[in-house]
Design an enzyme around this catalytic site. Structure first.
Site, mmCIF file in Angstrom:
data_model
loop_
_atom_site.group_PDB
_atom_site.id
_atom_site.type_symbol
_atom_site.label_atom_id
_atom_site.label_comp_id
_atom_site.label_asym_id
_atom_site.label_seq_id
_atom_site.Cartn_x
_atom_site.Cartn_y
_atom_site.Cartn_z
ATOM 1 N N ASP A 1 0.595 -1.681 -0.025
ATOM 2 C CA ASP A 1 0.190 -0.010 0.111
ATOM 3 C C ASP A 1 1.184 1.639 -0.244
ATOM 4 O O ASP A 1 2.172 1.144 0.215
ATOM 5 C CB ASP A 1 -0.711 -0.295 1.354
ATOM 6 C CG ASP A 1 -1.378 0.988 1.437
ATOM 7 O OD1 ASP A 1 -2.296 1.378 0.857
ATOM 8 O OD2 ASP A 1 -1.494 1.261 2.550
ATOM 9 N N ASP B 1 -0.628 5.148 0.944
ATOM 10 C CA ASP B 1 -0.240 6.342 1.677
ATOM 11 C C ASP B 1 -0.527 5.551 3.828
ATOM 12 O O ASP B 1 -0.824 4.301 3.844
ATOM 13 C CB ASP B 1 -2.071 6.931 1.775
ATOM 14 C CG ASP B 1 -2.228 7.437 0.219
ATOM 15 O OD1 ASP B 1 -1.181 6.971 -0.216
ATOM 16 O OD2 ASP B 1 -3.320 7.579 0.335
#
Length: 270
Positions: free
Chosen positions: A26, A28
């Site tokens: 991922d 963020d």
């Protein structure tokens, strides 16, 4: 007897051992601090693509994101707003903007610990992919600059070289991440049971449970508990997190909004 480079032999052996495996990250709050889309919005504001009030809205959501972690409604709100604001903007402009955003804003936000993990996977011969709700153009720039295998991101519709303000498919978030990884695994011939996934958010459980080796990085409270209950590794690369959290909680809502507004106003004056 000729010299034998044992290090090279070991490297080749290790690379062969991990072929067919991948590591999925991922972006963020996992690879970088905060929301990458906020920095895209900030750069678009600097280029006068939208108004100060639009930028202030993005800034407030960014502050909440850093303080409390990822929230589904905020993610969709930011993405929807960005898509509408991007309508009529050229794809070439956004690609160039992604390069500028990385150089000026994102590179300094990347967690060194997470970046080191990506490089270790690459050295081991695994593919390394970003999987993010961030626009695929921006995710692709990040992956390219970090020399990763590639990126899966949210895809915006383009007609005649211009963004329409609509999406192709869905926001790459939650269950969509799990489906995207499974589709990629079929295409690339990857064994997900021997692969890895990293995220900070409980919303990414579909991504994390799609692989045999899930890892929580900078986890929110729900993911930390879930990881603990399931004996998953947990890495936290945030420094001064508790002090920053207490400081933000001590500030009044009005004070935070005022500070964000003044910060954006300074950008506009520059």
């Amino acid at each position: 007897m000729p010299d034998v480079n044992t290090n090279s032999a070991e490297a080749v052996s290790t690379t062969a051992l991990h072929q067919g495996e991948a590591a999925f990250f991922d972006v963020d709050n996992t690879l970088m601090q905060g929301a990458s889309l906020f920095h895209v919005a900030r750069k678009m504001y600097q280029k006068r693509a939208f108004t100060l009030s639009d930028a202030a809205g993005f800034a407030w959501k960014q502050a909440k994101f850093i303080l409390r972690g990822e929230n589904m409604s905020d993610v969709h709100s930011i993405q929807d707003s960005a898509q509408k604001l991007a309508a009529g903007i050229s794809a070439d402009f956004i690609r160039q903007l992604g390069e500028e955003v990385y150089d000026e804003m994102i590179v300094s936000k990347i967690w060194p610990g997470t970046r080191a993990l990506t490089q270790e996977h690459l050295k081991s011969g695994r593919q390394v992919w970003l999987v993010t709700a961030t626009p695929v153009e921006v995710a692709g720039v990040i992956a390219q600059r970090l020399h990763l295998t590639g990126a899966l991101g949210t895809v915006a519709e383009i007609e005649d070289g211009m963004y329409t303000g609509r999406l192709v498919g869905e926001i790459l978030h939650g269950p969509a991440k799990g489906r995207a990884v499974q589709e990629l695994a079929e295409k690339e011939g990857l064994d997900l049971s021997r692969s890895w996934a990293y995220s900070d958010s409980f919303n990414d459980i579909p991504l994390l449970t799609a692989v045999g080796n899930p890892v929580a990085i900078n986890p929110d409270a729900k993911l930390r508990k879930y990881a603990r209950d399931n004996n998953w590794p947990v890495y936290d690369f945030r420094s001064g997190r508790r002090a920053a959290t207490l400081g933000l909680q001590a500030a009044t809502g009005a004070g935070v909004v005022y500070g964000l507004w003044k910060g954006i106003a300074m950008v506009r004056r520059r």
